[in-house]
Scaffold this motif. Structure first.
Motif, PDB file in Angstrom:
ATOM      1  N   PRO A 122      37.014   6.755  17.181  1.00 29.07           N
ATOM      2  CA  PRO A 122      37.409   6.273  15.767  1.00 29.07           C
ATOM      3  C   PRO A 122      37.697   4.732  15.988  1.00 29.07           C
ATOM      4  O   PRO A 122      38.230   4.278  16.790  1.00 29.07           O
ATOM      5  N   MET A 131      41.247   2.889  17.067  1.00 26.54           N
ATOM      6  CA  MET A 131      41.964   3.839  17.641  1.00 26.54           C
ATOM      7  C   MET A 131      41.951   3.617  19.052  1.00 26.54           C
ATOM      8  O   MET A 131      41.102   3.463  19.888  1.00 26.54           O
ATOM      9  N   LYS A 160      41.952  13.140  12.821  1.00 25.13           N
ATOM     10  CA  LYS A 160      42.183  11.907  13.342  1.00 25.13           C
ATOM     11  C   LYS A 160      43.287  11.252  12.758  1.00 25.13           C
ATOM     12  O   LYS A 160      43.778  11.363  11.813  1.00 25.13           O
ATOM     13  N   TYR A 216      45.998   8.427  12.692  1.00 27.88           N
ATOM     14  CA  TYR A 216      46.348   6.743  13.023  1.00 27.88           C
ATOM     15  C   TYR A 216      47.698   6.723  12.880  1.00 27.88           C
ATOM     16  O   TYR A 216      48.453   7.646  11.991  1.00 27.88           O
ATOM     17  N   SER A 244      35.728  12.241   7.483  1.00 30.02           N
ATOM     18  CA  SER A 244      36.913  11.603   7.458  1.00 30.02           C
ATOM     19  C   SER A 244      37.621  11.426   6.254  1.00 30.02           C
ATOM     20  O   SER A 244      37.978  10.375   5.804  1.00 30.02           O
ATOM     21  N   GLN A 247      42.290  13.870  17.487  1.00 28.39           N
ATOM     22  CA  GLN A 247      41.877  12.528  17.963  1.00 28.39           C
ATOM     23  C   GLN A 247      43.123  11.468  17.333  1.00 28.39           C
ATOM     24  O   GLN A 247      43.266  11.150  16.119  1.00 28.39           O
TER      25      GLN A 247
END
Lengths: 173, 181
Positions: free
Chosen positions: B57, B60, B81, B83, B93, B137
């Motif tokens: 992504p 990242m 994901k 972050y 997403s 992730q």
């Protein structure tokens, strides 16, 4: 008065079929391919699978050892810590616990986790226990994800296929 | 014209010649087109939505690993994901919240549990890919407590397999050794 047909007309017909104009297609291709190359991720991605400590007997996908073999497995633990608190027995680094052996502490070197020393320790454990496949990795809540994954990776590369994720006390608010 | 006039004035017969145009063969690009078509088809395959699941992504940083496990054919994946400032769910997403909210807000954890449960149920109904796999992730600076919270909610939502995305680098330990010296 009729005119005779021009000589050029016959010549044109005898010339055979005309080749299609490929220039627009070529232009399209030459635009799309650099665009796709730009989008392509060159780095090699990998995946690390996770096992869970209270596995009991499930999971494993049939690759794990049977019940008798599991009984021989030692409970080897790698603790990952990220704060110095000697009064609570914490250091910034690793602590490796193996039954029947003294606990080994691996402190930070140059402000980073000493993965080289951990690798040596895991190699020694592997040499003492060639049949061992399981290892527990226990990170403290403030440990970063990067060192956690690298510890799991080191364990797997030293032949501990079943790396159990066993985080130390996690408390929600 | 001057030469012709000059020749006429001297009484000589003017000899006219026609220049023979050299035949220029067109460059055959058929083979090149064939190659480009194959490359294009190959690239379209790689840039499919399925492949997007395990690409990095944007903005990242994955941790590096030497070993790599494989996703099985029968696994249907749900991507999370993580972050430092936000958590995104699924291939689309969708914004979920921040890692801090996940740790402190009970309702957020319930929402995540609900979403993952729905996804795992859908995967299990699928004919080919009926084994629910959670693909995390995360950026390498995320704390373990956030990962633990996601893993706990994931296992509570009937995900049998949990995988982490990493970057393959067989040299990372050697590099670590060099940094140590």
């Amino acid at each position: 008065m009729p005119y005779r047909p021009s000589a050029g007309r016959n010549q044109r017909l005898a010339g055979g079929p005309k080749e299609p104009d490929l220039v627009p297609i070529m232009n399209l291709f030459l635009t799309i391919i650099p665009f796709m190359l730009y989008m392509l991720v060159i780095t090699q991605l990998a995946l690390i699978a996770l096992n869970f400590a209270p596995s009991g007997g499930g999971g494993g996908g049939g690759q794990g050892p049977g019940g008798d073999a599991k009984a021989e497995e030692k409970k080897i633990e790698v603790y990952i810590m990220n704060q110095d608190a000697p009064d609570r027995g914490l250091i910034r680094g690793f602590e490796v616990r193996e039954p029947g052996m003294e606990n080994i502490k691996v402190p930070f070197v140059n402000g980073n986790y000493d993965f080289v020393r951990l690798d040596q320790i895991l190699k020694d454990i592997r040499a003492r226990n060639p049949e061992q496949r399981e290892i527990n990795v226990s990170p403290y809540p403030d440990v970063l994800y990067g060192p956690l994954i690298q510890t799991i990776d080191l364990s797997k590369s030293n032949g501990f296929i079943n790396v159990m994720f066993k985080p130390t006390d996690v408390g929600y608010i | 014209m001057k030469i012709i006039d000059k020749a006429k004035s001297t009484g000589r017969e003017v000899r006219r010649t026609r220049k023979i145009a050299a035949e220029i063969k067109p460059l055959s690009i058929t083979s090149l087109l064939d190659v480009l078509t194959i490359v294009l088809a190959f690239m379209i395959k790689n840039v499919s939505m399925e492949a997007q699941k395990i690409t990095i992504p944007e903005r990242m940083v994955f941790p590096t690993t030497m070993s790599a496990d494989q996703l099985e054919e029968s696994m249907g994946t749900t991507v999370v994901k993580v972050y430092p400032d936000r958590i995104l769910l699924g291939l689309e997403s969708a914004y979920f919240g921040t890692p801090l909210q996940l740790l402190t807000d009970v309702q957020k954890r319930k929402d995540l549990n609900e979403y993952l449960e729905l996804q795992s149920n859908q995967i299990e109904k699928h004919a080919d890919k009926n084994q629910a796999c959670l693909l995390v992730q995360a950026d390498e600076v995320i704390t373990t407590e956030v990962i633990t919270a996601i893993v706990e909610v994931g296992t509570g939502s009937y995900y049998k397999y949990i995988y982490f995305s990493t970057l393959k680098d067989p040299q990372w330990l050697k590099n670590s050794q060099l940094a140590r010296q």
